[in-house]
Enzyme design. Structure first.
Site, mmCIF file in Angstrom:
data_model
loop_
_atom_site.group_PDB
_atom_site.id
_atom_site.type_symbol
_atom_site.label_atom_id
_atom_site.label_comp_id
_atom_site.label_asym_id
_atom_site.label_seq_id
_atom_site.Cartn_x
_atom_site.Cartn_y
_atom_site.Cartn_z
ATOM 1 N N SER A 143 0.812 -1.221 0.000
ATOM 2 C CA SER A 143 0.000 0.000 0.000
ATOM 3 C C SER A 143 0.847 1.273 0.000
ATOM 4 C CB SER A 143 -0.956 0.005 1.195
ATOM 5 O OG SER A 143 -0.231 0.068 2.400
ATOM 6 N N CYS A 144 2.108 1.165 0.362
ATOM 7 C CA CYS A 144 2.996 2.333 0.363
ATOM 8 C C CYS A 144 3.549 2.615 -1.036
ATOM 9 C CB CYS A 144 4.110 2.180 1.386
ATOM 10 S SG CYS A 144 5.015 0.634 1.274
#
Length: 187
Positions: A156-157
């Site tokens: 998700s980063c």
């Protein structure tokens, strides 16, 4: 032959991978298991109680001092469970478990538990590869906890790395494998 119905405590930690916990809850219920969901306060920032209650057929629990459990939620929720699944197992939750802390409902449930524990870690690649997390994972493995993942892939980063929570079907398959080799005293 139908698989045995098991009572599963699904503990959801506060990470973006909590969205996958809804699918896991659904897959556990579809497999015939009774699912009780417990979420950390941080998890409620990522997924709502209504979704999880609808999928599990039971109210979601957050608090140690929930008035629905006069003997204490950590006592009553752990009665007659067959396994505790933590997905996502955040770095924070695993640190609490590894160090015997009871600072919230999930960590208190972990200490109360005497049944198998399956952890599905999810976090950023740097967190997963941090020496402190590695020590905690080793400690939890020595304590008898079982792990599934984390996987490599898109995080998700917005980078690729290790730290992605395993897919719900993989977690379910790992749990079923654990049950086939279940030792009643395993944690």
């Amino acid at each position: 032959m139908e698989p045995k119905t098991r009572r599963i405590l699904l503990a959801i930690g506060g990470g973006i991978a909590a969205y996958k916990a809804a699918d896991l809850c659904s897959k556990l219920a579809q497999a015939g298991h009774q699912v009780q969901v417990v979420t950390s306060r941080a998890a409620t920032e990522f997924i709502g109680d209504a979704t999880l209650a609808a999928l599990s057929g039971r109210p979601v629990v957050h608090d140690v001092f929930d008035p629905r459990f006069p003997l204490g939620s950590h006592i009553e929720l752990m009665r007659e469970i067959d396994a505790m699944v933590v997905a996502p197992a955040t770095a924070n939750l695993m640190a609490q478990f590894a160090h015997g802390m009871a600072s919230d409902l999930i960590s208190t449930l972990y200490l109360q538990n005497t049944r198998p524990v399956l952890l599905a870690p999810a976090m950023s690649d740097p967190m997963w590869n941090h020496a402190a997390v590695k020590r905690n994972v080793q400690s939890l493995q020595e304590d008898g906890c079982h792990f599934v993942g984390p996987d490599d892939g898109w995080l998700s980063c917005r980078v690729k790395g290790t730290g992605r929570m395993s897919e719900p079907v993989t977690i379910l398959q790992t749990l079923e494998t654990l049950f086939r080799g279940d030792s009643s005293d395993a944690k």
